[in-house]
Design an enzyme around this catalytic site. Sequence first.
Site, short mmCIF file in Angstrom:
data_model
loop_
_atom_site.label_atom_id
_atom_site.label_comp_id
_atom_site.label_asym_id
_atom_site.label_seq_id
_atom_site.Cartn_x
_atom_site.Cartn_y
_atom_site.Cartn_z
N PHE A 6 -21.03 44.52 -4.11
CA PHE A 6 -21.71 45.82 -3.99
C PHE A 6 -21.22 46.50 -2.72
O PHE A 6 -21.21 45.88 -1.64
CB PHE A 6 -23.22 45.59 -3.95
CG PHE A 6 -24.03 46.83 -4.13
CD1 PHE A 6 -24.41 47.25 -5.39
CD2 PHE A 6 -24.42 47.59 -3.03
CE1 PHE A 6 -25.17 48.40 -5.56
CE2 PHE A 6 -25.17 48.74 -3.19
CZ PHE A 6 -25.55 49.15 -4.46
N ASP A 15 -26.50 37.40 -1.20
CA ASP A 15 -27.26 38.59 -1.58
C ASP A 15 -27.84 38.34 -2.97
O ASP A 15 -27.09 38.13 -3.94
CB ASP A 15 -26.34 39.82 -1.58
CG ASP A 15 -27.12 41.11 -1.78
OD1 ASP A 15 -28.19 41.06 -2.43
OD2 ASP A 15 -26.67 42.16 -1.28
N TYR A 58 -37.07 46.00 -5.31
CA TYR A 58 -37.32 47.12 -6.25
C TYR A 58 -36.58 46.97 -7.57
O TYR A 58 -36.72 47.79 -8.45
CB TYR A 58 -36.99 48.47 -5.60
CG TYR A 58 -35.59 48.62 -5.04
CD1 TYR A 58 -34.51 48.83 -5.89
CD2 TYR A 58 -35.35 48.57 -3.67
CE1 TYR A 58 -33.22 48.97 -5.37
CE2 TYR A 58 -34.08 48.71 -3.15
CZ TYR A 58 -33.02 48.91 -4.01
OH TYR A 58 -31.75 49.05 -3.50
N LYS A 59 -35.77 45.91 -7.71
CA LYS A 59 -35.05 45.69 -8.97
C LYS A 59 -35.91 44.81 -9.87
O LYS A 59 -36.96 45.24 -10.32
CB LYS A 59 -33.67 45.13 -8.67
CG LYS A 59 -32.80 46.16 -7.94
CD LYS A 59 -31.46 45.65 -7.48
CE LYS A 59 -30.69 46.78 -6.79
NZ LYS A 59 -29.46 46.32 -6.13
N ARG A 80 -24.31 49.87 -17.99
CA ARG A 80 -25.06 48.67 -17.63
C ARG A 80 -26.39 48.67 -18.36
O ARG A 80 -27.11 49.67 -18.36
CB ARG A 80 -25.36 48.65 -16.12
CG ARG A 80 -24.17 48.42 -15.24
CD ARG A 80 -24.63 47.99 -13.86
NE ARG A 80 -25.67 48.86 -13.29
CZ ARG A 80 -26.21 48.68 -12.10
NH1 ARG A 80 -25.85 47.63 -11.38
NH2 ARG A 80 -27.13 49.50 -11.65
C1 PLP Z 1 -28.92 47.08 -5.09
C2 PLP Z 1 -28.09 46.33 -4.11
C3 PLP Z 1 -28.17 46.61 -2.74
C4 PLP Z 1 -29.01 47.75 -2.26
O1 PLP Z 1 -29.15 47.78 -0.89
P1 PLP Z 1 -30.18 48.80 -0.23
O2 PLP Z 1 -30.05 48.59 1.20
O3 PLP Z 1 -31.53 48.48 -0.80
O4 PLP Z 1 -29.80 50.18 -0.68
C5 PLP Z 1 -27.43 45.83 -1.86
N1 PLP Z 1 -26.65 44.83 -2.32
C6 PLP Z 1 -26.54 44.55 -3.64
C7 PLP Z 1 -25.68 43.44 -4.09
C8 PLP Z 1 -27.25 45.31 -4.57
O5 PLP Z 1 -27.14 45.06 -5.86
#
Ligand code: PLP
Length: 444
Positions: A159, A231, A256-257, A405
């Site tokens: 990401f 992560d 939040y996911k 997705r």
């Molecule tokens: C969704 C996601 C994030 C989001 O990071 P935020 O700081 O909450 O915006 C980070 N890393 C991964 C792998 C994600 O899927």
Amino acid sequence: MLSREDCLALDRKDLLAPLRGDFDLPADVVYLDGNSLGARPVKARVRAQEVLDQEWGRGLIRSWNSAGWFDLPLRLGDRLAPLVGAGPGEMVVTDTTSVNLFKALAAALHIQAQSQSEAQTQTQSQARDASPHTEATAQAASAQSTPRRRVIVSERDNFPTDLYIAQGLTHWLDRGYTLRLVDSPEALPAAIDDDVAVVMLTHVNYRTGRLLDMAAVTALAHACGALTVWDLAHSAGSVPVDLTGSGADFAVGCTYKYLNGGPGSPAFIWVAPRHMQSFSHPLSGWWGHASPFSMESDFRQHSTIRSALCGTQPIVSLALVECGLEIFERTDMGAVRKKSLALTDLFISLIEARCATHPLTLVTPREHELRGSQVSIEFPHAYALMQALIGRGVIGDYREPDIMRFGFTPLYLRYVDVWDAVETIRCILDDHAYDPQATPGAVT
Ligand SMILES: *Cc1c(COP(=O)(O)O)cnc(C)c1O
């Protein structure tokens, strides 16, 4: 091949089916985007009202103590911990995933540099004992500022924020750290060597939905003396995670996911207990202080995971995280995983059977041990097709390049939803009912 009636029968037998009632979902929507923003727990509305009216409205400042606001990041960490194989007192819910990753990565690099400089101090004093004022001692002293392990391994397809954070941190540290990016997980063994300080990976890939073997990669890293930062943004609440059993060092992730904490709800950070004593990070704010309300002018770090906190917490948002976590306590990750695989298997087989004449390519691995809880499909007009789907109430999302997705949240998704989603995709494709000129908005 299953019929719609078969899917309805599966729903009647589904032991997780009652949990759908814990979520507020529009009746005309098939929600396949719980991997980006989970649905709203019914209780979130009641809880928000309570926080606004009682705790803030009536309690005012007293609520930091009387409503447990001050301890909330730790209480939520303890409640989340069992979902990812962590113990009590090992994680907090705070800040964003990006910020927590910054802290975890900085801590891991610091631990590596410290253990190296300890080793050097020993060599130095041995050298001094042997012959004082030699060139060797001078060299050893100057080497202290440049860590020997200077490589951070990650995936090019990680990401972006994870890579950006690593780039930002190493740039500002200015100590010669570099990022070594592999093009596929198969390349990890060759990339992890004795120069590596930290292996920083996302457990389930956000684009492909591919799941990594956390225990195996962690063992690989440890064999070379590297630390791991995981992560869990797409794995917490979606696949069973065993941080302790895998021997992981640090972890971060979103609420939040799949954890359904609400838009932008605070993230989590976990530190393996064996690293707690040497854990430190650059964001040494007052909430990480040993005694914040002593108002001392010098930072003294708190000895527990509280030191992962930085400043005052967003209580309204934080409080709602608990509503999502509560729902998980009525099931277990084994049951969630079983249904998740059944749903994604069903989606893949229905797509392949019913949309066979269209150029849809499965991106997500078929093997269960390599799959998270999402299915990604490549299509030449992926964005346009997704917009048409959303127009008909089937909500997924789009990621560059050409990927649709579909996230599957077993807590609220029914088998019949999967059937209806595929049927909608089939109809749109058969009728060419999408606009290839559609252009992406700010959030895709
Ligand atoms: C969704 C996601 C994030 C989001 O990071 P935020 O700081 O909450 O915006 C980070 N890393 C991964 C792998 C994600 O899927």
